[in-house]
Design a protein around this motif. Structure first.
Motif, PDB file in Angstrom:
ATOM      1  N   GLY A  92       1.710  -0.450  22.190  1.00 23.54           N
ATOM      2  CA  GLY A  92       1.481  -1.902  22.161  1.00 23.54           C
ATOM      3  C   GLY A  92       1.126  -2.450  20.791  1.00 23.54           C
ATOM      4  O   GLY A  92       0.733  -3.614  20.671  1.00 23.54           O
ATOM      5  N   THR A  93       1.265  -1.641  19.748  1.00 32.07           N
ATOM      6  CA  THR A  93       0.946  -2.131  18.397  1.00 32.07           C
ATOM      7  C   THR A  93       2.077  -3.040  17.908  1.00 32.07           C
ATOM      8  O   THR A  93       3.252  -2.673  17.990  1.00 32.07           O
ATOM      9  N   ILE A  94       1.701  -4.218  17.432  1.00 32.15           N
ATOM     10  CA  ILE A  94       2.721  -5.179  16.980  1.00 32.15           C
ATOM     11  C   ILE A  94       2.786  -5.258  15.460  1.00 32.15           C
ATOM     12  O   ILE A  94       3.734  -5.779  14.902  1.00 32.15           O
ATOM     13  N   TYR A  95       1.735  -4.743  14.787  1.00 36.07           N
ATOM     14  CA  TYR A  95       1.676  -4.837  13.327  1.00 36.07           C
ATOM     15  C   TYR A  95       0.860  -3.658  12.806  1.00 36.07           C
ATOM     16  O   TYR A  95      -0.218  -3.358  13.348  1.00 36.07           O
ATOM     17  N   ALA A  96       1.367  -3.002  11.762  1.00 37.65           N
ATOM     18  CA  ALA A  96       0.627  -1.878  11.173  1.00 37.65           C
ATOM     19  C   ALA A  96       0.751  -1.895   9.655  1.00 37.65           C
ATOM     20  O   ALA A  96       1.851  -2.046   9.115  1.00 37.65           O
ATOM     21  N   GLU A  97      -0.382  -1.756   8.983  1.00 41.25           N
ATOM     22  CA  GLU A  97      -0.414  -1.589   7.523  1.00 41.25           C
ATOM     23  C   GLU A  97      -0.751  -0.131   7.225  1.00 41.25           C
ATOM     24  O   GLU A  97      -1.731   0.390   7.764  1.00 41.25           O
ATOM     25  N   THR A  98       0.036   0.477   6.364  1.00 38.14           N
ATOM     26  CA  THR A  98      -0.143   1.901   6.091  1.00 38.14           C
ATOM     27  C   THR A  98      -0.326   2.125   4.597  1.00 38.14           C
ATOM     28  O   THR A  98       0.414   1.568   3.788  1.00 38.14           O
ATOM     29  N   ARG A 135       3.875  -2.959   7.173  1.00 33.38           N
ATOM     30  CA  ARG A 135       3.668  -3.318   5.771  1.00 33.38           C
ATOM     31  C   ARG A 135       2.945  -2.169   5.081  1.00 33.38           C
ATOM     32  O   ARG A 135       2.365  -1.300   5.737  1.00 33.38           O
ATOM     33  N   LEU A 136       2.936  -2.180   3.743  1.00 33.52           N
ATOM     34  CA  LEU A 136       2.418  -1.048   2.977  1.00 33.52           C
ATOM     35  C   LEU A 136       1.284  -1.471   2.040  1.00 33.52           C
ATOM     36  O   LEU A 136       1.304  -2.587   1.500  1.00 33.52           O
ATOM     37  N   ILE A 137       0.347  -0.570   1.853  1.00 32.92           N
ATOM     38  CA  ILE A 137      -0.709  -0.753   0.852  1.00 32.92           C
ATOM     39  C   ILE A 137      -0.626   0.448  -0.091  1.00 32.92           C
ATOM     40  O   ILE A 137      -0.733   1.600   0.356  1.00 32.92           O
ATOM     41  N   VAL A 138      -0.392   0.181  -1.346  1.00 44.52           N
ATOM     42  CA  VAL A 138      -0.351   1.283  -2.324  1.00 44.52           C
ATOM     43  C   VAL A 138      -1.783   1.724  -2.608  1.00 44.52           C
ATOM     44  O   VAL A 138      -2.661   0.901  -2.893  1.00 44.52           O
ATOM     45  N   SER A 139      -1.997   3.017  -2.496  1.00 46.24           N
ATOM     46  CA  SER A 139      -3.362   3.532  -2.636  1.00 46.24           C
ATOM     47  C   SER A 139      -3.479   4.485  -3.822  1.00 46.24           C
ATOM     48  O   SER A 139      -2.618   5.344  -4.026  1.00 46.24           O
ATOM     49  N   CYS A 140      -4.551   4.304  -4.599  1.00 44.12           N
ATOM     50  CA  CYS A 140      -4.872   5.305  -5.608  1.00 44.12           C
ATOM     51  C   CYS A 140      -5.840   6.306  -4.984  1.00 44.12           C
ATOM     52  O   CYS A 140      -6.387   6.066  -3.909  1.00 44.12           O
ATOM     53  N   ILE A 141      -6.008   7.436  -5.676  1.00 39.55           N
ATOM     54  CA  ILE A 141      -6.840   8.519  -5.138  1.00 39.55           C
ATOM     55  C   ILE A 141      -8.086   8.637  -6.001  1.00 39.55           C
ATOM     56  O   ILE A 141      -8.004   8.978  -7.184  1.00 39.55           O
ATOM     57  N   ARG A 142      -9.209   8.380  -5.362  1.00 42.34           N
ATOM     58  CA  ARG A 142     -10.464   8.288  -6.106  1.00 42.34           C
ATOM     59  C   ARG A 142     -10.777   9.523  -6.936  1.00 42.34           C
ATOM     60  O   ARG A 142     -11.158   9.420  -8.111  1.00 42.34           O
ATOM     61  N   HIS A 143     -10.580  10.711  -6.355  1.00 42.26           N
ATOM     62  CA  HIS A 143     -10.980  11.904  -7.118  1.00 42.26           C
ATOM     63  C   HIS A 143     -10.021  12.216  -8.272  1.00 42.26           C
ATOM     64  O   HIS A 143     -10.285  13.115  -9.053  1.00 42.26           O
ATOM     65  N   LEU A 144      -8.920  11.475  -8.389  1.00 47.24           N
ATOM     66  CA  LEU A 144      -8.066  11.656  -9.580  1.00 47.24           C
ATOM     67  C   LEU A 144      -8.548  10.800 -10.755  1.00 47.24           C
ATOM     68  O   LEU A 144      -8.004  10.897 -11.858  1.00 47.24           O
ATOM     69  N   GLY A 145      -9.536   9.939 -10.482  1.00 43.24           N
ATOM     70  CA  GLY A 145     -10.205   9.238 -11.581  1.00 43.24           C
ATOM     71  C   GLY A 145      -9.668   7.855 -11.883  1.00 43.24           C
ATOM     72  O   GLY A 145      -8.552   7.492 -11.512  1.00 43.24           O
ATOM     73  N   PRO A 146     -10.493   7.055 -12.600  1.00 40.77           N
ATOM     74  CA  PRO A 146     -10.169   5.646 -12.885  1.00 40.77           C
ATOM     75  C   PRO A 146      -8.928   5.452 -13.757  1.00 40.77           C
ATOM     76  O   PRO A 146      -8.220   4.464 -13.583  1.00 40.77           O
ATOM     77  N   GLU A 147      -8.657   6.391 -14.660  1.00 33.37           N
ATOM     78  CA  GLU A 147      -7.489   6.184 -15.544  1.00 33.37           C
ATOM     79  C   GLU A 147      -6.189   6.325 -14.773  1.00 33.37           C
ATOM     80  O   GLU A 147      -5.248   5.541 -14.953  1.00 33.37           O
ATOM     81  N   GLN A 148      -6.137   7.316 -13.897  1.00 31.23           N
ATOM     82  CA  GLN A 148      -4.934   7.491 -13.072  1.00 31.23           C
ATOM     83  C   GLN A 148      -4.791   6.308 -12.105  1.00 31.23           C
ATOM     84  O   GLN A 148      -3.679   5.868 -11.797  1.00 31.23           O
ATOM     85  N   ALA A 149      -5.908   5.763 -11.659  1.00 32.45           N
ATOM     86  CA  ALA A 149      -5.857   4.586 -10.767  1.00 32.45           C
ATOM     87  C   ALA A 149      -5.210   3.401 -11.476  1.00 32.45           C
ATOM     88  O   ALA A 149      -4.446   2.629 -10.879  1.00 32.45           O
TER      89      ALA A 149
END
Ligand code: ADE
Ligand code: ZN
Length: 332
Positions: A92-98, A135-149
């Motif tokens: 029954g999901t009509i909308y998903a952000e991943t 829809r999509l959310i681009v995610s950075c990875i915290r443990h890879l650090g602020p510069e990679q983010a």
């Protein structure tokens, strides 16, 4: 819970705002993709009853990385997205952000464009076959650090796509501070992307303060440990910052010992915008449908309260106004 309520919840339009694509791969699909890509999976990735094997947060992140390691082609991303969306639609999901993680794709030499084109195809095929909007959310990875983010945020800003609606951050919450990632979040926000970050999951309310004081976020991934700080609860309600709550994930990762200790009702009663989400469904033996059923079964929510959760989620989504209006009408 009555059979009738169970059925009514099955049919209720649902909205998922917090799932990680790499955390949505069923073991069966991991094996199929690994085989067709000629990759041998690490021994011990699965338990004897065919679940992912891990026993704490760091091991969970490692199992998640290992499952992602077999993804090499746009088709792989398409198949995961399609399978996940089909399963959501069946509940029954009509909308998903991943959340999607360009760092995981890059780690195996996959380009951003290939990853994205696979996800877009999966979303289109699922909408065509089941009517669900993705829809999509681009995610950075915290443990890879602020510069990679910053690298990830800049890549997002330079490559907009109508299905990418936001920027986020997952990963190991015990490394760095939220404020360290302000440069990355500011790039994404300035480029027009709405923002969310994981906080108040492993760490306490101070991590949520760190996020809302330093990052341009309108939502918090989890944020459940805000319940330990009444002033923070007032602040979240007043500023309309929405929490992406994932009770099954919180129990699986031992954030709380059991659902009876989980603050979902406290958060709802504080008037904070709340959604119910699966996070990483096969890792935590859950789905968005199961989370709604648990809302009734374990938290005593009635059908109208669950419908209101769908409404709050749709309003807090990063979808464009037309999509929001259309889907809010479906929720009723
Ligand atoms: N990545 C995938 N699931 C996550 C979670 N629950 N917390 C932090 N990072 C994640
Ligand atoms: Zn998450």
């Amino acid at each position: 819970m009555s059979e009738l309520l169970h059925k009514q919840i099955q049919q209720l339009p649902k909205v998922e705002l917090h799932s990680h694509l790499e955390g949505c791969i069923q073991p069966e699909l991991v094996r199929a993709i690994a085989e067709r890509n000629g990759i041998s999976l690490k021994n011990g990735l699965f338990t004897t009853d065919d679940m992912f094997a891990w026993s704490n947060f760091v091991e969970f992140l490692q199992a998640y990385d290992e499952a992602s390691f077999c993804l090499r082609k746009a088709q792989d991303y398409r198949d995961i997205m399609y399978t996940y969306m089909a399963q959501c639609a069946a509940e029954g999901t009509i909308y998903a952000e991943t959340f999607i993680s360009p760092d995981h794709a890059a780690a195996v030499g996959m380009s951003y464009d290939d990853m994205l084109s696979g996800c877009v195809e999966g979303i289109n095929d699922a909408e065509r076959d089941f009517g669900i909007v993705g829809r999509l959310i681009v995610s950075c990875i915290r443990h890879l650090g602020p510069e990679q983010a910053v690298v990830v945020a800049q890549q997002l800003a330079d490559n907009p796509h109508p299905y990418i609606v936001g920027f986020g951050m997952g990963g190991n919450e015990s490394m760095f501070t939220q404020a360290d990632f302000a440069p990355a979040f500011n790039i994404a926000f300035a480029a027009g992307f709405a923002c969310t970050t994981h906080a108040g999951e492993v760490l306490g309310p101070e991590s949520v303060w760190d996020a809302i004081d330093n990052l341009p976020v309108t939502r918090i991934g989890h944020g459940v440990r805000s319940a330990e700080d009444p002033t923070l609860m007032l602040e979240l309600a007043e500023r309309g910052i929405a929490l992406e709550v994932c009770p099954g994930s919180n129990i699986a990762l031992s954030v709380y010992p059991d659902l009876a200790s989980h603050p979902l009702n406290k958060i709802l009663q504080a008037g904070i915008s709340t959604s119910l989400n699966s996070d990483d469904p096969p890792f935590f033996a859950t789905t968005v449908g199961a989370e709604y059923q648990s809302g009734a079964q374990d938290f005593g929510l009635d059908l109208e309260q669950l419908r209101n959760i769908s409404r709050m989620a749709m309003k807090a989504s990063f979808a464009d106004v037309n999509t929001k209006t259309r889907l809010l009408a479906v929720i009723g």
